[in-house]
Design a protein around this motif. Structure first.
Motif, PDB file in Angstrom:
ATOM      1  N   PRO A  36       0.792  -1.238   0.000  1.00 37.37           N
ATOM      2  CA  PRO A  36       0.000   0.000   0.000  1.00 37.37           C
ATOM      3  C   PRO A  36       0.819   1.280   0.000  1.00 37.37           C
ATOM      4  N   ALA A  37       2.144   1.211   0.144  1.00 37.21           N
ATOM      5  CA  ALA A  37       2.946   2.437   0.057  1.00 37.21           C
ATOM      6  C   ALA A  37       3.244   2.803  -1.387  1.00 37.21           C
ATOM      7  N   ASN A  38       3.417   1.804  -2.253  1.00 40.29           N
ATOM      8  CA  ASN A  38       3.890   2.122  -3.614  1.00 40.29           C
ATOM      9  C   ASN A  38       3.118   1.457  -4.735  1.00 40.29           C
ATOM     10  N   PHE A  39       2.290   0.452  -4.433  1.00 44.55           N
ATOM     11  CA  PHE A  39       1.483  -0.229  -5.450  1.00 44.55           C
ATOM     12  C   PHE A  39       2.305  -0.583  -6.694  1.00 44.55           C
ATOM     13  N   GLY A  40       3.505  -1.073  -6.463  1.00 42.07           N
ATOM     14  CA  GLY A  40       4.320  -1.575  -7.578  1.00 42.07           C
ATOM     15  C   GLY A  40       5.346  -0.592  -8.111  1.00 42.07           C
ATOM     16  N   ARG A  41       5.233   0.673  -7.742  1.00 41.34           N
ATOM     17  CA  ARG A  41       6.199   1.642  -8.261  1.00 41.34           C
ATOM     18  C   ARG A  41       7.516   1.576  -7.479  1.00 41.34           C
ATOM     19  N   LEU A  42       8.606   1.886  -8.163  1.00 45.29           N
ATOM     20  CA  LEU A  42       9.898   2.074  -7.518  1.00 45.29           C
ATOM     21  C   LEU A  42      10.594   3.256  -8.174  1.00 45.29           C
ATOM     22  N   CYS A  43      11.469   3.913  -7.453  1.00 51.53           N
ATOM     23  CA  CYS A  43      12.260   4.996  -8.048  1.00 51.53           C
ATOM     24  C   CYS A  43      13.579   4.425  -8.568  1.00 51.53           C
ATOM     25  N   SER A  44      14.453   5.321  -9.035  1.00 47.39           N
ATOM     26  CA  SER A  44      15.716   4.869  -9.632  1.00 47.39           C
ATOM     27  C   SER A  44      16.550   4.073  -8.633  1.00 47.39           C
ATOM     28  N   ASN A 176      12.206  18.282  -0.341  1.00 45.28           N
ATOM     29  CA  ASN A 176      12.240  18.158  -1.799  1.00 45.28           C
ATOM     30  C   ASN A 176      11.799  16.743  -2.138  1.00 45.28           C
ATOM     31  N   SER A 177      10.501  16.493  -1.954  1.00 42.29           N
ATOM     32  CA  SER A 177       9.974  15.123  -2.096  1.00 42.29           C
ATOM     33  C   SER A 177      10.197  14.570  -3.499  1.00 42.29           C
ATOM     34  N   ALA A 178      10.234  15.454  -4.506  1.00 40.25           N
ATOM     35  CA  ALA A 178      10.411  14.954  -5.875  1.00 40.25           C
ATOM     36  C   ALA A 178      11.706  14.153  -5.986  1.00 40.25           C
ATOM     37  N   TRP A 179      12.709  14.510  -5.200  1.00 39.44           N
ATOM     38  CA  TRP A 179      13.972  13.787  -5.235  1.00 39.44           C
ATOM     39  C   TRP A 179      14.175  12.886  -4.016  1.00 39.44           C
ATOM     40  N   ALA A 180      13.755  13.347  -2.850  1.00 37.00           N
ATOM     41  CA  ALA A 180      14.071  12.592  -1.636  1.00 37.00           C
ATOM     42  C   ALA A 180      13.054  11.491  -1.348  1.00 37.00           C
ATOM     43  N   HIS A 181      11.816  11.651  -1.821  1.00 32.45           N
ATOM     44  CA  HIS A 181      10.771  10.635  -1.610  1.00 32.45           C
ATOM     45  C   HIS A 181      10.017  10.449  -2.938  1.00 32.45           C
ATOM     46  N   PHE A 185       6.088  11.262  -4.253  1.00 39.07           N
ATOM     47  CA  PHE A 185       5.822  12.399  -5.136  1.00 39.07           C
ATOM     48  C   PHE A 185       4.966  11.988  -6.340  1.00 39.07           C
ATOM     49  N   ARG A 186       5.147  10.747  -6.805  1.00 36.36           N
ATOM     50  CA  ARG A 186       4.263  10.267  -7.889  1.00 36.36           C
ATOM     51  C   ARG A 186       2.809  10.276  -7.389  1.00 36.36           C
ATOM     52  N   ARG A 187       2.615   9.955  -6.129  1.00 36.46           N
ATOM     53  CA  ARG A 187       1.241   9.975  -5.584  1.00 36.46           C
ATOM     54  C   ARG A 187       0.725  11.408  -5.509  1.00 36.46           C
ATOM     55  N   ILE A 200      -0.858  23.436  -4.215  1.00 39.35           N
ATOM     56  CA  ILE A 200       0.401  23.006  -3.599  1.00 39.35           C
ATOM     57  C   ILE A 200       1.211  24.246  -3.243  1.00 39.35           C
ATOM     58  N   VAL A 201       1.564  24.336  -1.981  1.00 44.68           N
ATOM     59  CA  VAL A 201       2.435  25.410  -1.492  1.00 44.68           C
ATOM     60  C   VAL A 201       3.751  24.753  -1.084  1.00 44.68           C
ATOM     61  N   VAL A 202       4.857  25.289  -1.557  1.00 46.70           N
ATOM     62  CA  VAL A 202       6.175  24.752  -1.174  1.00 46.70           C
ATOM     63  C   VAL A 202       6.976  25.851  -0.481  1.00 46.70           C
ATOM     64  N   VAL A 203       7.502  25.507   0.681  1.00 48.82           N
ATOM     65  CA  VAL A 203       8.335  26.428   1.460  1.00 48.82           C
ATOM     66  C   VAL A 203       9.767  25.901   1.403  1.00 48.82           C
ATOM     67  N   ASP A 204      10.651  26.617   0.735  1.00 53.14           N
ATOM     68  CA  ASP A 204      12.028  26.132   0.587  1.00 53.14           C
ATOM     69  C   ASP A 204      12.921  27.275   0.119  1.00 53.14           C
ATOM     70  N   PRO A 205      14.115  27.418   0.709  1.00 52.92           N
ATOM     71  CA  PRO A 205      15.013  28.473   0.233  1.00 52.92           C
ATOM     72  C   PRO A 205      15.473  28.247  -1.215  1.00 52.92           C
ATOM     73  N   ARG A 206      15.423  26.991  -1.690  1.00 52.56           N
ATOM     74  CA  ARG A 206      15.788  26.701  -3.090  1.00 52.56           C
ATOM     75  C   ARG A 206      14.538  26.481  -3.921  1.00 52.56           C
ATOM     76  N   ARG A 207      14.617  26.792  -5.208  1.00 54.03           N
ATOM     77  CA  ARG A 207      13.513  26.431  -6.103  1.00 54.03           C
ATOM     78  C   ARG A 207      13.795  25.003  -6.578  1.00 54.03           C
ATOM     79  N   THR A 208      13.346  24.059  -5.790  1.00 47.91           N
ATOM     80  CA  THR A 208      13.627  22.647  -6.051  1.00 47.91           C
ATOM     81  C   THR A 208      12.697  22.110  -7.132  1.00 47.91           C
ATOM     82  N   GLU A 209      12.904  20.865  -7.485  1.00 46.36           N
ATOM     83  CA  GLU A 209      12.022  20.200  -8.449  1.00 46.36           C
ATOM     84  C   GLU A 209      10.622  20.061  -7.841  1.00 46.36           C
TER      85      GLU A 209
END
Ligand code: SF4
Length: 732
Positions: A36-44, A176-181, A185-187, A200-209
């Motif tokens: 139930p966390a990923n339903f078959g998906r995996l990252c790199s 930076n969930s797009a990279w760290a989780h 992020f696909r969800r 979606i509101v993002v609070v971050d000193p960098r303009r991350t992905e």
């Protein structure tokens, strides 16, 4: 080909994997479609896990047998398990007799399994009688722990991944969930596709992905989150967006907080945070109303809590790795409590765990400031409860050392024996000059590791080969409190053994010296027996998993805690009845003042240095660094700097720059990056001295980027500020 159901060993999303094997070889991996966390998906990283178990890796990169270094600086010699276990038990016994239990320390890892934590914890506290046991989770989640406890009464993330799909607003702070989780992020992308009105509101000193996907990116100055959150609450008060009934019936302490935030006008916070007042007002509106609100477009009354859509906040190291880490966590939770955005589908705070089992470690009490079952080592009744379960008379009262103070004590010569398991402090802790001096000074350093050549193995007097992913059994807990099984698909290579088995063997030998004739406390029939003892420590507590046997996990799949005896499944969300695990059942508003970062920039050190993850690497790369394909995304570390700053410093793309802090320096190629704000700098955390040049302040040892970071920590969580240091940058 066989397939074995297990869990990814990288991040805290906790994706299920199916390990493919032939005989004693792991040959492939795929996502578990039923998890139930990923339903078959995996990252790199997850999808290349099998490449960390190739014949070449097993032969060239794994630690395969116990090794002793008879003299510092000398060569390692193999000595076999019998000799290694006996030697270590003898050394612990000798230190106990000469210096006492405070001279022994254990430094563990959020990558250990819950059963590993449980046995190490029992060894340290019940047998050695020291609370000097801490983990690299101190660098990861301890501010989230302290924030949950002081605001909600227990270290328990109340929301779940499913809430991503229900939320009208996702408020992502310091992550930076797009990279760290990535799979999580696909969800998020799925949720947004299904509900285009979701904000979606993002609070971050960098303009991350991650920020690229935001409707609103608050690119604040480093460390100013508390000012931002207080100003958002100020707006909510002013606009009448509070949930007054929820505040009155389920919380305490609002008056003091309301008084504190009265001074935090959007204009004042905009000045401190480097934002526009309108951005803060917009963020407050979307947070309070759940984006545009459920019924507002249809003519509903936005001031009515019932008309609001839910808001889910996601946060990670940007809040946690800070000298204000606990204050940041509680200031964010304040917003949920003030607007009633908690305890219902799609709403609540959800801390994203950095490591695969930082949560399980907290549950097992594997930190200096915790006992099993979310108990407190300063509480005599709690100590007595755990002592009774473990079968000893008492547990130690003297407070234990957390991560940074543990190495400071070792540097002062106060630690005679340091046992490090499954982590690489000679790269991952801040203030590397001090950490390396501590390792050099400690008379006996034990490193229990799967990989032979980490930064820390070079300091080991005794190296113990550990089994790792695909080779050991146990359980882990992910960010949404979900407990999953980890299973062995193949035997461990060489003489490597499971982590808890190594600890238990040494413990049994030590028992023979300390408690001769007494029945062993460490005579477990197997890993499941350790799990069952751990379950016992949770019964009657907020995380009660009395009903979660391995048989139940096998039959019903991964479950969220609590799941007490007799329950058919775990609890998906917490606090839906508005009752919190505090003495009066009410959550607490925390009126913490804003404090700036510990090390202000100045004329000598004008740049704010930030560190973090890349998409395809993990921690110090001892595992992910064995997969060539994972270097395609970023083959080498680089200093990411705004083009204006490069021009000011006379640096061109790819040229070498020297970064200097008060503690050390480092030379890196520079890369122009407009994602980094002017007068800020970003460097990935993954590379150690084997990949990058540089010297510390004394011109001696070489360290990665953490050689520049300071060890000042949050006073409540004791988590160091790995997200900020003041540095200078010049052409090398
Ligand atoms: Fe593993 Fe995390 Fe990637 Fe899932 S998202 S496959 S847990 S690294």
């Amino acid at each position: 080909m066989a397939e074995t159901r297990s869990t990814c060993p990288y991040c805290g999303v906790g994706c299920g994997v199916l390990i493919q094997s032939e005989g004693n070889r792991i040959t492939g991996v795929r996502g578990d479609p039923d998890h139930p966390a990923n339903f078959g998906r995996l990252c790199s990283k997850g999808s290349t896990l099998h490449l960390t178990a190739t014949e070449r890796v097993l032969r060239d990169e794994r630690l395969l047998r116990p090794m002793l270094r008879p003299q510092r600086g000398g060569a390692l010699q193999p000595l076999g398990w019998e000799g290694a276990s006996a030697l270590l038990a003898d050394r612990i016994d000798a230190v106990l007799r000469d210096k006492g239990p405070q001279a022994i320390a254990f430094y563990l890892s959020g990558q250990l399994l819950t059963e590993d934590y449980a046995v190490f914890n029992k060894l340290a506290r019940a047998l050695v009688q020291t609370n000097n046991i801490d983990t690299n989770s101190r660098l990861c989640m301890s501010s989230a722990v302290a924030g949950y406890k002081q605001s909600l009464g227990a270290d328990a993330p109340p929301a779940c991944y499913e809430d991503l799909a229900h939320a009208g607003c996702l408020f992502i702070a310091g992550a930076n969930s797009a990279w760290a989780h990535p799979v999580l992020f696909r969800r998020i992308e799925d949720a947004r596709a299904a509900n285009p009105r979701q904000k979606i509101v993002v609070v971050d000193p960098r303009r991350t992905e991650t920020a690229d996907e935001a409707d609103l990116h608050l690119q604040l100055q480093p460390g100013t989150d508390v000012a931002l959150f207080h100003a958002m609450l100020h707006v909510m008060v002013w606009e009448g967006w509070l949930d007054e009934r929820f505040i009155a019936e389920h919380t305490g302490g609002f008056a003091a907080l309301k008084s504190l935030v009265a001074a935090w006008t959007p204009r004042e916070a905009a000045r401190v945070c480097g934002l526009k007042a309108e951005q803060i007002e917009q963020a407050a509106r979307w947070f309070a109303l759940g984006g545009e609100g459920a019924d507002v477009r249809a003519g509903g009354d936005e001031t009515t809590p019932a008309a609001r859509a839910p808001t889910l906040s996601l946060y990670c190291q940007g809040l946690n790795q800070s000298t204000s880490g606990t204050a940041k966590n509680s200031a964010l939770i304040n917003l949920h409590l003030a607007t009633g955005q908690i305890g219902k589908p799609g709403a609540g705070p959800l801390s994203l765990t950095g490591q695969p089992n930082a949560m399980g470690g907290r549950e097992a009490g594997g930190m200096a400031t915790l006992l099993p079952g979310h108990r407190d080592p300063t509480d005599a009744a709690h100590r007595a409860e755990v002592a009774a379960i473990w079968g000893v008379d008492a547990l130690p009262e003297q407070p234990g050392l957390s991560a940074v103070p543990m190495f400071e004590a070792a540097a002062r010569g106060e630690i005679e024996l340091l046992w490090i398991a499954c982590t690489n402090p000679a790269q991952s802790l801040p203030d590397q000059a001090l950490v390396r001096a501590a390792l050099a000074r400690c008379p006996f350093v034990v490193v229990q590791e799967a990989f032979a050549r980490t930064e820390t193995t070079g300091y080991a007097d005794l190296l113990l080969p550990a089994a790792t992913w695909g080779e050991k059994d146990g359980t882990v807990t992910n960010s949404e409190r979900r407990i999953s099984r980890v299973r062995a698909a193949v035997p461990a290579p060489g003489e490597a053994r499971g982590d808890w088995q190594i600890a238990a063997e040494v413990a049994r030998r030590l028992e023979a010296k300390l408690r001769p004739g007494a029945p062993s406390l460490f005579d477990y029939a197997g890993t499941e027996a350790v799990w069952n003892e751990h379950r016992q420590t949770t019964v009657g507590r907020d995380l009660d998993i009395g009903g979660l046997s391995w048989t139940v996990l096998d039959q019903r799949g991964p479950q969220q805690w609590p799941m007490a005896a007799g329950w058919s499944s775990g609890r998906v969300r917490l606090y839906q009845d508005g009752r919190f695990p505090t003495p009066d059942g009410r959550a607490r508003f925390i009126a913490a003042p804003y404090k700036p970062v510990a090390e202000a920039t100045n004329a000598q050190h004008p740049f704010a240095l930030n560190t973090g993850r890349l998409r395809d690497q993990w921690h110090g790369m001892s595992r992910s660094g064995s997969v060539p394909a994972l270097f395609a995304h970023a083959p080498q570390p680089a200093l990411q700097l705004h083009p204006q700053d490069m021009a000011r410093r006379g640096l061109r793309e790819g040229e070498l720059a020297e970064l200097k802090s008060k503690r050390g320096s480092l030379v890196l190629p520079v890369a122009a990056d407009t994602r980094v704000a002017p007068l800020q700098a970003f460097v990935p955390m993954h590379w150690g001295s084997q990949f990058v040049g540089g010297t510390d302040a004394k011109g001696q040892s070489r360290a990665g980027i953490n050689g520049l970071m300071h060890g000042k920590s949050c006073p409540q969580s004791l988590q160091p500020e790995l997200k900020h240091a003041a540095i200078n940058i010049a052409p090398a």
